[in-house]
Design a protein around this motif. Structure first.
Motif, mmCIF file in Angstrom:
data_model
loop_
_atom_site.group_PDB
_atom_site.id
_atom_site.type_symbol
_atom_site.label_atom_id
_atom_site.label_comp_id
_atom_site.label_asym_id
_atom_site.label_seq_id
_atom_site.Cartn_x
_atom_site.Cartn_y
_atom_site.Cartn_z
ATOM 1 N N VAL A 86 0.848 -1.198 0.000
ATOM 2 C CA VAL A 86 0.000 0.000 0.000
ATOM 3 C C VAL A 86 0.881 1.244 0.000
ATOM 4 C CG1 VAL A 86 -1.604 1.384 1.388
ATOM 5 C CG2 VAL A 86 -2.022 -1.055 1.072
ATOM 6 N N GLY A 87 1.926 1.236 0.832
ATOM 7 C CA GLY A 87 2.830 2.369 0.913
ATOM 8 C C GLY A 87 3.576 2.626 -0.381
ATOM 9 N N ARG A 88 3.796 1.588 -1.158
ATOM 10 C CA ARG A 88 4.498 1.748 -2.442
ATOM 11 C C ARG A 88 3.553 2.162 -3.567
ATOM 12 N NH1 ARG A 88 7.061 -3.369 -0.730
ATOM 13 N NH2 ARG A 88 9.047 -2.821 0.221
ATOM 14 N N GLY A 89 2.256 2.286 -3.255
ATOM 15 C CA GLY A 89 1.314 2.773 -4.252
ATOM 16 C C GLY A 89 0.575 1.697 -5.009
ATOM 17 N N ALA A 90 0.621 0.448 -4.526
ATOM 18 C CA ALA A 90 -0.063 -0.639 -5.227
ATOM 19 C C ALA A 90 -1.571 -0.580 -4.985
ATOM 20 C CB ALA A 90 0.485 -1.989 -4.761
ATOM 21 N N SER A 91 -2.325 -0.895 -6.019
ATOM 22 C CA SER A 91 -3.774 -1.003 -5.886
ATOM 23 C C SER A 91 -4.133 -2.333 -5.245
ATOM 24 C CB SER A 91 -4.434 -0.907 -7.259
ATOM 25 O OG SER A 91 -4.099 -2.048 -8.042
ATOM 26 N N ASN A 92 -5.387 -2.488 -4.852
ATOM 27 C CA ASN A 92 -5.821 -3.759 -4.273
ATOM 28 C C ASN A 92 -5.599 -4.905 -5.251
ATOM 29 O OD1 ASN A 92 -6.597 -2.342 -2.045
ATOM 30 N ND2 ASN A 92 -8.777 -2.797 -2.204
ATOM 31 N N HIS A 93 -5.893 -4.673 -6.524
ATOM 32 C CA HIS A 93 -5.721 -5.730 -7.531
ATOM 33 C C HIS A 93 -4.247 -6.108 -7.673
ATOM 34 C CE1 HIS A 93 -6.773 -8.155 -10.999
ATOM 35 N NE2 HIS A 93 -5.809 -7.564 -11.682
ATOM 36 N N GLU A 94 -3.356 -5.116 -7.648
ATOM 37 C CA GLU A 94 -1.926 -5.394 -7.758
ATOM 38 C C GLU A 94 -1.415 -6.135 -6.528
ATOM 39 O OE1 GLU A 94 -0.672 -1.533 -10.502
ATOM 40 O OE2 GLU A 94 -0.717 -1.381 -8.301
ATOM 41 N N ILE A 95 -1.931 -5.770 -5.363
ATOM 42 C CA ILE A 95 -1.539 -6.483 -4.138
ATOM 43 C C ILE A 95 -1.991 -7.931 -4.200
ATOM 44 C CG2 ILE A 95 -1.857 -6.606 -1.630
ATOM 45 C CD1 ILE A 95 -2.176 -3.550 -1.663
#
Length: 208
Positions: A154-163
């Protein structure tokens, strides 16, 4: 439900422009205007607005949503507002329709910006942020290893789908992890989670 808004800006023309924009919306009520930070804090305590629209305020009331207007020329007031739990950020040249929608978004409890935009903002001010990491690192002890990974992403800017793709889980599982992270760390929204990821050193500025 009517959204009660307090405007805090040191420029009279800006306050007048905000007033003209807000008064056209039936679901938004302008409850006060402040010209400096002290006046804004006092009015916020007295009026209990749902949203504070500001460039100058470090709010103390955690129940009030803070929407910051900025040129990405970050000053000490904006840094303090981030620390206080700002729910969103807008450029000062935002269109009236976008401003109205932003107010509605933060009023219902959602963070305004995409995580990647929040990350860019935080990286731009990282050198100015006070060093709080030693005191805050212990907060992460409340998280499971998986939750730590999710918070870092989350801190690196990932979306829920990317996570979800990174961890090989469903999107719904990611949403559950994020909800648990917010609850365990007493964070209001995803913006605060990104801030904490930087504060604790879980994410480093400009890290890939």
């Amino acid at each position: 439900m009517t959204i009660r808004v307090l405007v805090a800006d040191d420029q009279p023309l800006m306050r007048a422009a905000f007033e003209m924009t807000l008064r056209t919306e039936e679901d938004i009520e302008l409850v006060g205007e402040a010209s400096d930070g002290l006046d804004a804090v006092e009015q916020a305590r007295r009026l209990r607005p749902d949203v504070i629209l500001t460039r100058i305020l470090a709010a103390e009331d955690r129940t009030t949503k803070i929407l910051i207007l900025t040129t990405f020329d970050i000053d000490e007031y904006v840094i303090e507002a981030i620390r206080a739990g700002a729910s969103g950020f807008l450029l000062k040249d935002v269109r009236p329709s976008e401003l109205i929608e932003a107010i509605r978004i933060v009023a219902r409890g959602d963070a305004l910006l995409a995580p990647s935009v929040t990350r860019r903002l935080l990286e731009s001010i990282a050198p100015s942020l006070p060093v709080l990491r030693p005191a805050k690192t212990g907060l992460l002890d409340a998280l499971t290893p998986t939750e730590r990974k999710v918070l870092a992403l989350v801190g690196r800017g990932a979306s829920n789908h990317e996570i979800a793709a990174e961890l090989f889980v469903a999107d719904t599982t990611v949403r559950t992890h994020i909800r648990h992270i917010l609850e365990k760390l007493a964070l209001r929204d995803r913006v605060q989670a990104v801030v904490l990821a930087y504060d604790t050193g879980l994410v480093q500025p400009h890290a890939s």
